[in-house]
Scaffold this motif. Sequence first.
Motif, PDB file in Angstrom:
ATOM      1  N   LEU A  45       1.035  -0.963   9.761  1.00 55.45           N
ATOM      2  CA  LEU A  45       0.501  -0.397   8.482  1.00 55.45           C
ATOM      3  C   LEU A  45      -1.066  -0.405   8.552  1.00 55.45           C
ATOM      4  O   LEU A  45      -1.504   0.606   7.961  1.00 55.45           O
ATOM      5  CB  LEU A  45       0.893  -1.315   7.372  1.00 55.45           C
ATOM      6  N   VAL A  46      -1.678  -1.255   9.124  1.00 55.98           N
ATOM      7  CA  VAL A  46      -2.931  -1.199   9.169  1.00 55.98           C
ATOM      8  C   VAL A  46      -3.615  -0.133  10.056  1.00 55.98           C
ATOM      9  O   VAL A  46      -4.543   0.803   9.593  1.00 55.98           O
ATOM     10  CB  VAL A  46      -3.699  -2.515   9.953  1.00 55.98           C
ATOM     11  N   ARG A  47      -2.722   0.400  11.175  1.00 51.15           N
ATOM     12  CA  ARG A  47      -3.483   1.243  11.908  1.00 51.15           C
ATOM     13  C   ARG A  47      -3.098   2.587  11.200  1.00 51.15           C
ATOM     14  O   ARG A  47      -3.757   3.572  11.458  1.00 51.15           O
ATOM     15  CB  ARG A  47      -2.515   1.543  13.313  1.00 51.15           C
ATOM     16  N   GLY A  48      -2.265   2.574  10.390  1.00 56.76           N
ATOM     17  CA  GLY A  48      -2.011   4.062   9.766  1.00 56.76           C
ATOM     18  C   GLY A  48      -2.764   4.089   8.402  1.00 56.76           C
ATOM     19  O   GLY A  48      -2.421   5.165   7.704  1.00 56.76           O
ATOM     20  N   ALA A  49      -3.460   3.248   8.086  1.00 56.05           N
ATOM     21  CA  ALA A  49      -4.379   3.319   7.020  1.00 56.05           C
ATOM     22  C   ALA A  49      -5.560   3.882   6.916  1.00 56.05           C
ATOM     23  O   ALA A  49      -6.522   3.068   7.022  1.00 56.05           O
ATOM     24  CB  ALA A  49      -4.306   1.847   6.075  1.00 56.05           C
ATOM     25  N   GLY A  50      -5.601   5.138   7.279  1.00 49.99           N
ATOM     26  CA  GLY A  50      -6.826   5.731   7.675  1.00 49.99           C
ATOM     27  C   GLY A  50      -7.700   5.408   8.531  1.00 49.99           C
ATOM     28  O   GLY A  50      -8.937   5.386   8.791  1.00 49.99           O
ATOM     29  N   GLY A  51      -6.767   4.997   9.637  1.00 49.06           N
ATOM     30  CA  GLY A  51      -7.377   4.822  11.057  1.00 49.06           C
ATOM     31  C   GLY A  51      -7.749   3.240  11.097  1.00 49.06           C
ATOM     32  O   GLY A  51      -8.215   2.754  12.155  1.00 49.06           O
ATOM     33  N   GLY A  52      -7.168   2.406  10.166  1.00 47.51           N
ATOM     34  CA  GLY A  52      -7.357   0.957  10.210  1.00 47.51           C
ATOM     35  C   GLY A  52      -8.875   0.526   9.786  1.00 47.51           C
ATOM     36  O   GLY A  52      -9.596   1.049   9.237  1.00 47.51           O
ATOM     37  N   GLY A  53      -9.114  -0.523  10.395  1.00 45.70           N
ATOM     38  CA  GLY A  53     -10.547  -1.375  10.145  1.00 45.70           C
ATOM     39  C   GLY A  53     -10.215  -2.572  10.680  1.00 45.70           C
ATOM     40  O   GLY A  53      -9.205  -2.924  11.185  1.00 45.70           O
ATOM     41  N   PRO A  54     -11.451  -3.459  10.773  1.00 43.05           N
ATOM     42  CA  PRO A  54     -11.263  -4.688  11.314  1.00 43.05           C
ATOM     43  C   PRO A  54     -10.275  -5.662  10.551  1.00 43.05           C
ATOM     44  O   PRO A  54      -9.999  -5.140   9.259  1.00 43.05           O
ATOM     45  CB  PRO A  54     -12.852  -5.360  10.889  1.00 43.05           C
ATOM     46  N   VAL A  55      -9.790  -6.481  11.270  1.00 43.09           N
ATOM     47  CA  VAL A  55      -8.745  -7.314  10.372  1.00 43.09           C
ATOM     48  C   VAL A  55      -9.230  -8.923  10.809  1.00 43.09           C
ATOM     49  O   VAL A  55      -9.466  -9.327  11.914  1.00 43.09           O
ATOM     50  CB  VAL A  55      -7.238  -7.054  11.329  1.00 43.09           C
ATOM     51  N   GLY A  56      -9.242  -9.590   9.742  1.00 42.80           N
ATOM     52  CA  GLY A  56      -9.418 -11.148   9.790  1.00 42.80           C
ATOM     53  C   GLY A  56      -8.363 -11.755   9.715  1.00 42.80           C
ATOM     54  O   GLY A  56      -7.447 -11.947   8.964  1.00 42.80           O
ATOM     55  N   GLY A 145      -5.985  -1.458   2.004  1.00 47.95           N
ATOM     56  CA  GLY A 145      -6.132  -2.436   3.356  1.00 47.95           C
ATOM     57  C   GLY A 145      -4.932  -3.307   2.854  1.00 47.95           C
ATOM     58  O   GLY A 145      -4.264  -3.606   1.986  1.00 47.95           O
ATOM     59  N   HIS A 146      -4.410  -4.152   4.038  1.00 49.24           N
ATOM     60  CA  HIS A 146      -3.032  -4.834   4.033  1.00 49.24           C
ATOM     61  C   HIS A 146      -3.386  -6.311   4.227  1.00 49.24           C
ATOM     62  O   HIS A 146      -4.286  -6.628   5.019  1.00 49.24           O
ATOM     63  CB  HIS A 146      -2.174  -4.196   5.192  1.00 49.24           C
ATOM     64  N   LEU A 147      -2.429  -7.066   3.774  1.00 52.38           N
ATOM     65  CA  LEU A 147      -2.406  -8.529   3.827  1.00 52.38           C
ATOM     66  C   LEU A 147      -1.107  -8.960   4.156  1.00 52.38           C
ATOM     67  O   LEU A 147      -0.071  -8.623   3.892  1.00 52.38           O
ATOM     68  CB  LEU A 147      -2.662  -9.168   2.604  1.00 52.38           C
ATOM     69  N   LEU A 148      -1.100  -9.938   5.087  1.00 56.23           N
ATOM     70  CA  LEU A 148       0.276 -10.769   5.516  1.00 56.23           C
ATOM     71  C   LEU A 148       0.118 -12.304   5.340  1.00 56.23           C
ATOM     72  O   LEU A 148      -1.121 -12.513   6.038  1.00 56.23           O
ATOM     73  CB  LEU A 148       0.477 -10.470   7.080  1.00 56.23           C
ATOM     74  N   VAL A 149       0.812 -12.871   4.681  1.00 56.52           N
ATOM     75  CA  VAL A 149       0.732 -14.354   4.369  1.00 56.52           C
ATOM     76  C   VAL A 149       1.866 -14.933   4.908  1.00 56.52           C
ATOM     77  O   VAL A 149       3.013 -14.487   4.530  1.00 56.52           O
ATOM     78  CB  VAL A 149       0.641 -14.570   2.823  1.00 56.52           C
ATOM     79  N   ALA A 150       1.819 -15.937   5.472  1.00 55.12           N
ATOM     80  CA  ALA A 150       3.036 -16.910   6.085  1.00 55.12           C
ATOM     81  C   ALA A 150       2.880 -18.240   5.553  1.00 55.12           C
ATOM     82  O   ALA A 150       1.600 -18.948   5.570  1.00 55.12           O
ATOM     83  CB  ALA A 150       2.862 -16.902   7.573  1.00 55.12           C
ATOM     84  N   PHE A 151       3.980 -18.935   5.175  1.00 57.01           N
ATOM     85  CA  PHE A 151       3.741 -20.196   4.666  1.00 57.01           C
ATOM     86  C   PHE A 151       5.257 -20.812   4.812  1.00 57.01           C
ATOM     87  O   PHE A 151       6.383 -20.195   4.731  1.00 57.01           O
ATOM     88  CB  PHE A 151       3.332 -20.431   3.230  1.00 57.01           C
ATOM     89  N   GLN A 152       5.497 -22.078   4.743  1.00 55.65           N
ATOM     90  CA  GLN A 152       6.791 -22.966   4.503  1.00 55.65           C
ATOM     91  C   GLN A 152       7.039 -22.808   2.992  1.00 55.65           C
ATOM     92  O   GLN A 152       6.368 -22.697   2.109  1.00 55.65           O
ATOM     93  CB  GLN A 152       6.580 -24.276   4.836  1.00 55.65           C
TER      94      GLN A 152
END
Length: 219
Positions: A45-56, A145-152
């Motif tokens: 998804l990030v790569r496809g969003a207008g060429g992506g961008g830095p990912v933190g 931009g995209h977000l991925l959140v992981a948690f219990q």
Amino acid sequence: MSEPTYLTITRAAYDTVAVDYAELLSDELAAKPLDRAMLGTFAELVRGAGGGGPVGDLGCGPGRVTVHLDSLGLDAFGVDLSPGMIGEARRRYPGLRFEEGRMAALDLADGSLGGVVAWYSVIHTPPELLPAVFAEFHRVLAPGGHLLVAFQVGDERRHIEEAYGHAGLSYYAYRLRPDHVTELLGRAGIVVDARLVREPVGAEKQQQAFLLARKPEGA
């Protein structure tokens, strides 16, 4: 201004366990194909969003997810509260960038990131303070931009006194309900597009949740 107590005790705990944490979890993703699938989808998804961008990779620990994101073709860097964790990350992955920082007060420009990953890193923030963290995620994400959140999954606070081979610790972790996190993200202007809740794997004792979200175009 003095920092919140939860940050001080969380930093101290992770500084203590950093070396053993890094070793014990270095290849954890190998046994978790669904986790890798969510990271892979996020990367696409990030790569496809207008060429992506830095990912933190925010709350990156010793960098194991950061380097995985790098292997997926992303321009990934890590930020963590713990100097001990950042030291381990720099030692293990000298070709990547890692910096100390707080998720609620990032040293990043508005709209500068194509993606944010919070891989089990929001779990030490008291739930009533999560809106400030999610507002900061919204601020640093570029529109689209995209977000991925992981948690219990759960609805409780756990006091942790022993972890990664170390006793005498004292810090807290919060299990969270996916619906509640989705609602908080929505209030921050971040839209959840997909979620995965999987059953425990290995030593895990509860379900694990993964939310894929985005900052809408024009936001």
